[in-house]
Write a protein that holds these residues in place. Structure first.
Motif, PDB file in Angstrom:
ATOM      1  N   GLN A  10       0.809  -1.238  -0.082  1.00  0.00           N
ATOM      2  CA  GLN A  10       0.077  -0.035  -0.033  1.00  0.00           C
ATOM      3  C   GLN A  10       0.704   1.279   0.079  1.00  0.00           C
ATOM      4  N   PRO A  11       0.506   2.212  -0.949  1.00  0.00           N
ATOM      5  CA  PRO A  11       1.205   3.507  -0.686  1.00  0.00           C
ATOM      6  C   PRO A  11       1.479   4.088   0.392  1.00  0.00           C
ATOM      7  N   VAL A  12       2.817   4.492   0.833  1.00  0.00           N
ATOM      8  CA  VAL A  12       2.906   5.373   1.847  1.00  0.00           C
ATOM      9  C   VAL A  12       3.498   6.624   1.373  1.00  0.00           C
ATOM     10  N   SER A  13       3.495   7.859   2.395  1.00  0.00           N
ATOM     11  CA  SER A  13       4.166   9.048   2.262  1.00  0.00           C
ATOM     12  C   SER A  13       5.263   9.333   3.185  1.00  0.00           C
ATOM     13  N   ASP A  14       6.250   9.900   2.846  1.00  0.00           N
ATOM     14  CA  ASP A  14       7.291  10.240   3.824  1.00  0.00           C
ATOM     15  C   ASP A  14       7.920   9.070   4.554  1.00  0.00           C
ATOM     16  N   VAL A  96      17.498   5.137  -1.240  1.00  0.00           N
ATOM     17  CA  VAL A  96      16.134   4.997  -1.747  1.00  0.00           C
ATOM     18  C   VAL A  96      15.065   5.054  -0.565  1.00  0.00           C
ATOM     19  N   ARG A  97      13.891   5.447  -1.102  1.00  0.00           N
ATOM     20  CA  ARG A  97      12.653   5.653  -0.022  1.00  0.00           C
ATOM     21  C   ARG A  97      11.520   4.654  -0.095  1.00  0.00           C
ATOM     22  N   LEU A  98      11.132   4.407   1.141  1.00  0.00           N
ATOM     23  CA  LEU A  98       9.873   3.370   1.299  1.00  0.00           C
ATOM     24  C   LEU A  98       8.818   4.163   0.703  1.00  0.00           C
ATOM     25  N   THR A  99       8.369   3.291  -0.370  1.00  0.00           N
ATOM     26  CA  THR A  99       7.028   3.946  -1.139  1.00  0.00           C
ATOM     27  C   THR A  99       5.940   3.030  -1.017  1.00  0.00           C
ATOM     28  N   GLY A 100       6.005   1.988  -0.584  1.00  0.00           N
ATOM     29  CA  GLY A 100       4.911   0.995  -0.534  1.00  0.00           C
ATOM     30  C   GLY A 100       5.291  -0.006   0.628  1.00  0.00           C
ATOM     31  N   LYS A 101       3.863  -0.415   1.652  1.00  0.00           N
ATOM     32  CA  LYS A 101       4.193  -0.910   2.939  1.00  0.00           C
ATOM     33  C   LYS A 101       3.230  -2.123   2.830  1.00  0.00           C
ATOM     34  N   MET A 102       3.597  -3.210   2.936  1.00  0.00           N
ATOM     35  CA  MET A 102       2.635  -4.414   3.305  1.00  0.00           C
ATOM     36  C   MET A 102       2.006  -4.406   4.555  1.00  0.00           C
ATOM     37  N   ARG A 103       0.667  -4.480   4.495  1.00  0.00           N
ATOM     38  CA  ARG A 103      -0.180  -4.486   5.564  1.00  0.00           C
ATOM     39  C   ARG A 103      -0.648  -5.481   6.126  1.00  0.00           C
TER      40      ARG A 103
END
Length: 103
Positions: A10-14, A96-103
């Motif tokens: 799922q998309p994440v910001s910051d 690199v930046r985290l842009t998607g997180k498994m929930r």
């Protein structure tokens, strides 16, 4: 946590940032399906299936030039497969930046 067909990050910001410490194998140039090692792991909240991206914001906009998906994780390190790259962008030391997180 195991990723099953149909699961999507799922998309994440910051999201958190990680640095590429190196790569599996002796390839001088990285390609799709290559494995990168990140300096952030489960102790930093990283899980299998999470997505990291290299975003080039120097061109006046935010252009995703590369994407990695985490395939293995330990407390201080994660391994991630290269799943997208617009050019040869992945190299040691790249952030690199985290842009998607498994929930």
């Amino acid at each position: 946590y195991a990723v099953t067909p149909g699961d999507a990050a799922q998309p994440v910001s910051d999201g958190s940032v990680a640095m590429i410490m190196g790569f599996a194998g002796d390839n001088a140039v990285q390609d799709l399906e290559g494995i990168a090692f990140l300096d952030l792991g489960s102790d930093g909240g990283v899980s299998v299936g999470d997505e990291f991206a290299y975003v080039n914001d120097q061109a006046g906009g935010e252009i995703v030039e590369g994407r990695l998906q985490v395939v293995g994780v330990r407390p201080g390190v994660a391994s991630a497969r290269i799943v997208h790259m617009a050019d040869v962008v992945f190299r040691q030391g790249l952030v690199v930046r985290l842009t998607g997180k498994m929930r």
